[in-house]
Scaffold this motif. Structure first.
Motif, PDB file in Angstrom:
ATOM      1  N   GLY A  19      10.670   6.937  38.737  1.00 33.73           N
ATOM      2  CA  GLY A  19      11.874   7.114  39.524  1.00 33.73           C
ATOM      3  C   GLY A  19      11.846   8.285  40.475  1.00 33.73           C
ATOM      4  O   GLY A  19      12.861   8.602  41.111  1.00 33.73           O
ATOM      5  N   GLU A  20      10.695   8.968  40.597  1.00 33.35           N
ATOM      6  CA  GLU A  20      10.578  10.067  41.548  1.00 33.35           C
ATOM      7  C   GLU A  20      10.368   9.516  42.957  1.00 33.35           C
ATOM      8  O   GLU A  20      10.357   8.311  43.180  1.00 33.35           O
ATOM      9  CB  GLU A  20       9.429  10.993  41.129  1.00 33.35           C
ATOM     10  CG  GLU A  20       9.637  11.634  39.758  1.00 33.35           C
ATOM     11  CD  GLU A  20       8.473  12.512  39.342  1.00 33.35           C
ATOM     12  OE1 GLU A  20       7.726  12.974  40.236  1.00 33.35           O
ATOM     13  OE2 GLU A  20       8.308  12.735  38.129  1.00 33.35           O
ATOM     14  N   GLN A  21      10.173  10.399  43.913  1.00 28.81           N
ATOM     15  CA  GLN A  21       9.982   9.971  45.299  1.00 28.81           C
ATOM     16  C   GLN A  21       8.731   9.130  45.444  1.00 28.81           C
ATOM     17  O   GLN A  21       7.805   9.192  44.629  1.00 28.81           O
ATOM     18  CB  GLN A  21       9.895  11.201  46.209  1.00 28.81           C
ATOM     19  CG  GLN A  21      11.172  12.005  46.308  1.00 28.81           C
ATOM     20  CD  GLN A  21      10.966  13.247  47.144  1.00 28.81           C
ATOM     21  OE1 GLN A  21       9.936  13.920  47.058  1.00 28.81           O
ATOM     22  NE2 GLN A  21      11.960  13.570  47.977  1.00 28.81           N
ATOM     23  N   SER A  22       8.687   8.331  46.511  1.00 26.77           N
ATOM     24  CA  SER A  22       7.509   7.510  46.769  1.00 26.77           C
ATOM     25  C   SER A  22       6.299   8.389  47.038  1.00 26.77           C
ATOM     26  O   SER A  22       6.425   9.577  47.379  1.00 26.77           O
ATOM     27  CB  SER A  22       7.751   6.602  47.976  1.00 26.77           C
ATOM     28  OG  SER A  22       7.793   7.371  49.173  1.00 26.77           O
ATOM     29  N   LEU A  23       5.113   7.810  46.903  1.00 27.64           N
ATOM     30  CA  LEU A  23       3.877   8.561  47.112  1.00 27.64           C
ATOM     31  C   LEU A  23       3.816   9.133  48.520  1.00 27.64           C
ATOM     32  O   LEU A  23       3.494  10.319  48.711  1.00 27.64           O
ATOM     33  CB  LEU A  23       2.667   7.670  46.849  1.00 27.64           C
ATOM     34  CG  LEU A  23       1.292   8.298  47.071  1.00 27.64           C
ATOM     35  CD1 LEU A  23       1.114   9.543  46.219  1.00 27.64           C
ATOM     36  CD2 LEU A  23       0.189   7.272  46.787  1.00 27.64           C
ATOM     37  N   SER A  24       4.123   8.336  49.537  1.00 26.14           N
ATOM     38  CA  SER A  24       4.050   8.834  50.916  1.00 26.14           C
ATOM     39  C   SER A  24       5.042   9.962  51.144  1.00 26.14           C
ATOM     40  O   SER A  24       4.736  10.947  51.835  1.00 26.14           O
ATOM     41  CB  SER A  24       4.279   7.699  51.911  1.00 26.14           C
ATOM     42  OG  SER A  24       5.550   7.123  51.729  1.00 26.14           O
ATOM     43  N   GLY A  79     -10.588  -2.205  46.939  1.00 27.62           N
ATOM     44  CA  GLY A  79     -10.083  -1.121  46.115  1.00 27.62           C
ATOM     45  C   GLY A  79     -10.096   0.169  46.901  1.00 27.62           C
ATOM     46  O   GLY A  79     -10.518   1.208  46.413  1.00 27.62           O
ATOM     47  N   CYS A  80      -9.591   0.095  48.129  1.00 30.45           N
ATOM     48  CA  CYS A  80      -9.747   1.194  49.094  1.00 30.45           C
ATOM     49  C   CYS A  80      -8.921   2.419  48.761  1.00 30.45           C
ATOM     50  O   CYS A  80      -9.147   3.496  49.327  1.00 30.45           O
ATOM     51  CB  CYS A  80      -9.392   0.712  50.499  1.00 30.45           C
ATOM     52  SG  CYS A  80      -7.647   0.255  50.700  1.00 30.45           S
ATOM     53  N   GLY A  81      -7.938   2.310  47.857  1.00 30.42           N
ATOM     54  CA  GLY A  81      -7.106   3.467  47.555  1.00 30.42           C
ATOM     55  C   GLY A  81      -6.393   3.983  48.787  1.00 30.42           C
ATOM     56  O   GLY A  81      -5.805   3.213  49.548  1.00 30.42           O
ATOM     57  N   THR A  82      -6.477   5.282  49.022  1.00 31.95           N
ATOM     58  CA  THR A  82      -5.818   5.881  50.178  1.00 31.95           C
ATOM     59  C   THR A  82      -6.642   5.762  51.458  1.00 31.95           C
ATOM     60  O   THR A  82      -6.295   6.348  52.475  1.00 31.95           O
ATOM     61  CB  THR A  82      -5.494   7.361  49.905  1.00 31.95           C
ATOM     62  OG1 THR A  82      -6.707   8.065  49.583  1.00 31.95           O
ATOM     63  CG2 THR A  82      -4.503   7.510  48.758  1.00 31.95           C
ATOM     64  N   PHE A 106      -0.743   2.803  47.845  1.00 32.84           N
ATOM     65  CA  PHE A 106      -2.007   3.243  48.427  1.00 32.84           C
ATOM     66  C   PHE A 106      -2.182   2.676  49.834  1.00 32.84           C
ATOM     67  O   PHE A 106      -2.629   3.372  50.754  1.00 32.84           O
ATOM     68  CB  PHE A 106      -3.179   2.805  47.553  1.00 32.84           C
ATOM     69  CG  PHE A 106      -3.458   3.699  46.380  1.00 32.84           C
ATOM     70  CD1 PHE A 106      -2.858   4.932  46.252  1.00 32.84           C
ATOM     71  CD2 PHE A 106      -4.332   3.295  45.383  1.00 32.84           C
ATOM     72  CE1 PHE A 106      -3.123   5.764  45.169  1.00 32.84           C
ATOM     73  CE2 PHE A 106      -4.606   4.112  44.291  1.00 32.84           C
ATOM     74  CZ  PHE A 106      -4.000   5.340  44.185  1.00 32.84           C
ATOM     75  N   VAL A 107      -1.854   1.416  50.008  1.00 28.94           N
ATOM     76  CA  VAL A 107      -2.024   0.778  51.314  1.00 28.94           C
ATOM     77  C   VAL A 107      -1.113   1.426  52.347  1.00 28.94           C
ATOM     78  O   VAL A 107      -1.523   1.673  53.494  1.00 28.94           O
ATOM     79  CB  VAL A 107      -1.759  -0.737  51.198  1.00 28.94           C
ATOM     80  CG1 VAL A 107      -1.776  -1.396  52.574  1.00 28.94           C
ATOM     81  CG2 VAL A 107      -2.803  -1.387  50.291  1.00 28.94           C
ATOM     82  N   GLU A 108       0.113   1.743  51.955  1.00 32.74           N
ATOM     83  CA  GLU A 108       1.028   2.435  52.866  1.00 32.74           C
ATOM     84  C   GLU A 108       0.467   3.792  53.280  1.00 32.74           C
ATOM     85  O   GLU A 108       0.460   4.150  54.465  1.00 32.74           O
ATOM     86  CB  GLU A 108       2.387   2.617  52.201  1.00 32.74           C
ATOM     87  CG  GLU A 108       3.403   3.358  53.063  1.00 32.74           C
ATOM     88  CD  GLU A 108       4.702   3.661  52.338  1.00 32.74           C
ATOM     89  OE1 GLU A 108       5.618   4.193  52.993  1.00 32.74           O
ATOM     90  OE2 GLU A 108       4.802   3.386  51.128  1.00 32.74           O
ATOM     91  N   VAL A 109      -0.023   4.554  52.315  1.00 30.16           N
ATOM     92  CA  VAL A 109      -0.583   5.880  52.606  1.00 30.16           C
ATOM     93  C   VAL A 109      -1.846   5.764  53.444  1.00 30.16           C
ATOM     94  O   VAL A 109      -2.070   6.544  54.372  1.00 30.16           O
ATOM     95  CB  VAL A 109      -0.845   6.645  51.293  1.00 30.16           C
ATOM     96  CG1 VAL A 109      -1.685   7.900  51.545  1.00 30.16           C
ATOM     97  CG2 VAL A 109       0.476   7.035  50.631  1.00 30.16           C
ATOM     98  N   ALA A 110      -2.703   4.779  53.138  1.00 22.99           N
ATOM     99  CA  ALA A 110      -3.943   4.604  53.897  1.00 22.99           C
ATOM    100  C   ALA A 110      -3.662   4.372  55.370  1.00 22.99           C
ATOM    101  O   ALA A 110      -4.313   4.964  56.247  1.00 22.99           O
ATOM    102  CB  ALA A 110      -4.745   3.441  53.325  1.00 22.99           C
ATOM    103  N   GLY A 111      -2.686   3.517  55.672  1.00 24.80           N
ATOM    104  CA  GLY A 111      -2.346   3.264  57.070  1.00 24.80           C
ATOM    105  C   GLY A 111      -1.814   4.506  57.756  1.00 24.80           C
ATOM    106  O   GLY A 111      -2.193   4.804  58.906  1.00 24.80           O
ATOM    107  N   TRP A 112      -0.946   5.236  57.078  1.00 28.86           N
ATOM    108  CA  TRP A 112      -0.398   6.480  57.654  1.00 28.86           C
ATOM    109  C   TRP A 112      -1.513   7.490  57.924  1.00 28.86           C
ATOM    110  O   TRP A 112      -1.562   8.085  59.017  1.00 28.86           O
ATOM    111  CB  TRP A 112       0.655   7.058  56.703  1.00 28.86           C
ATOM    112  CG  TRP A 112       0.820   8.545  56.790  1.00 28.86           C
ATOM    113  CD1 TRP A 112       0.940   9.305  57.922  1.00 28.86           C
ATOM    114  CD2 TRP A 112       0.851   9.473  55.698  1.00 28.86           C
ATOM    115  NE1 TRP A 112       1.049  10.642  57.595  1.00 28.86           N
ATOM    116  CE2 TRP A 112       1.001  10.764  56.240  1.00 28.86           C
ATOM    117  CE3 TRP A 112       0.783   9.317  54.316  1.00 28.86           C
ATOM    118  CZ2 TRP A 112       1.063  11.908  55.445  1.00 28.86           C
ATOM    119  CZ3 TRP A 112       0.859  10.450  53.513  1.00 28.86           C
ATOM    120  CH2 TRP A 112       0.992  11.724  54.079  1.00 28.86           C
ATOM    121  N   LEU A 113      -2.419   7.708  56.959  1.00 28.87           N
ATOM    122  CA  LEU A 113      -3.468   8.707  57.141  1.00 28.87           C
ATOM    123  C   LEU A 113      -4.437   8.314  58.254  1.00 28.87           C
ATOM    124  O   LEU A 113      -4.952   9.185  58.973  1.00 28.87           O
ATOM    125  CB  LEU A 113      -4.221   8.939  55.827  1.00 28.87           C
ATOM    126  CG  LEU A 113      -3.413   9.596  54.706  1.00 28.87           C
ATOM    127  CD1 LEU A 113      -4.259   9.730  53.444  1.00 28.87           C
ATOM    128  CD2 LEU A 113      -2.881  10.969  55.134  1.00 28.87           C
TER     129      LEU A 113
END
Length: 286
Positions: A19-24, A79-82, A106-113
């Motif tokens: 229930g904490e904040q999202s990873l990104s 299995g690309c992770g971030t 992970f996919v959301e963070v990977a695109g952002w990074l």
């Protein structure tokens, strides 16, 4: 896929599952606290969260060189992770990389990074199960996978998909955790599992046999356990030294939670006891 995805979400994004904040959101805040602009980052600034496997970027470079990765190669990073390996292969080897992971965070963070580091034109990411990939036949020159097969229960289905999406004569590059000769229970948690039910380690002989049965012929396979253990020991010492003073830039603890230091120590001990080993290898689609 739903059950498998749920198990992996609970492991790889445990804080959000509680229930904490999202990873990104957590990572963006950490970069701001470190004095960085989350939308304009260097590869050095994101190194701590970039490649969540033993050996980090050095291991990825070693595998790419072993596989003689050529500029312009179309690479599927399973299995690309971030997304760290995808970005490294694009930036340093001139590859066109597609990252695939079942964990949506992970996919959301990977695109952002990739956008933040200016590598979004040579990398793309999608959320999917490796055993059921929404990709066309014969669209990749290379399938790349680092420390992900041990999260995949149906390896035969996964390898069939890899065969399907590879071109004739395509290459499989693996950097993988396998079961060691000491069959005593693993010290848990480890970076890929918190319980034995979600760990799908296979002995080297079993992995090589299923690869052969699936139509992959070995080109070169190396046991790199000693190098991996030395790297893990160094990082365990470093993690212990910052237990009361967090690193300036975000690291894997923001992904796995406070248990990450214990995961690292357990992985070190499992490697030292020969309960797990690390393989690096190249296979050709027969």
């Amino acid at each position: 896929m739903p059950d498998q995805a749920r198990h992996l979400d609970a492991h790889y994004d445990a804080p959000a599952e509680r229930g904490e904040q999202s990873l990104s959101t957590r990572l963006r805040a950490a970069f701001r606290e470190a004095g960085c602009d989350p939308d304009h980052l260097s590869l050095e600034e994101i190194a701590g969260i970039d490649q969540l496997h033993l050996g980090g970027r050095r291991a990825s470079r070693s595998l790419a060189v072993l596989g003689r990765l050529a500029a312009g190669s179309r690479v599927l990073d399973v299995g690309c992770g971030t997304g760290g390996a995808s970005r490294l292969l694009a930036a340093e080897f001139g590859a066109e990389a597609t990252g695939l992971d079942i964990t949506a965070a992970f996919v959301e963070v990977a695109g952002w990074l990739s956008r933040a580091t200016g590598l979004d034109e040579s990398t793309r990411f999608l959320c999917a199960d490796a055993a059921h990939m929404p990709l066309a036949d014969g669209t990749f020159d290379v399938v790349w996978c680092q420390h992900a097969l041990m999260n995949m229960p149906d390896i035969a289905a996964v390898l069939a998909e890899w065969q399907r999406v590879l071109v004739s004569g395509g290459t499989l590059l693996l950097h993988e955790v396998v079961a060691g000769d000491d069959r005593l229970p693993l010290s848990l948690p480890v970076p890929w599992a918190r319980s034995i039910e979600t760990s799908h380690l296979r002995p080297r002989q079993s992995l090589e046999a299923v690869l052969a049965e699936s139509g992959f012929a070995p080109v070169v396979v190396r046991d790199v356990t000693e190098e991996a253990l030395a790297w893990r020991r160094k990082h365990s010492r470093r993690e212990g030294s910052v237990a009361t003073s967090p690193p300036t830039l975000p690291g894997p603890a923001l992904i796995f939670g406070e248990v990450f230091a214990e995961m690292g120590r357990n992985l070190r001990d499992n490697l030292a006891a020969d309960r797990v080993r690390i393989l690096e290898g190249v296979w050709r689609k027969a």
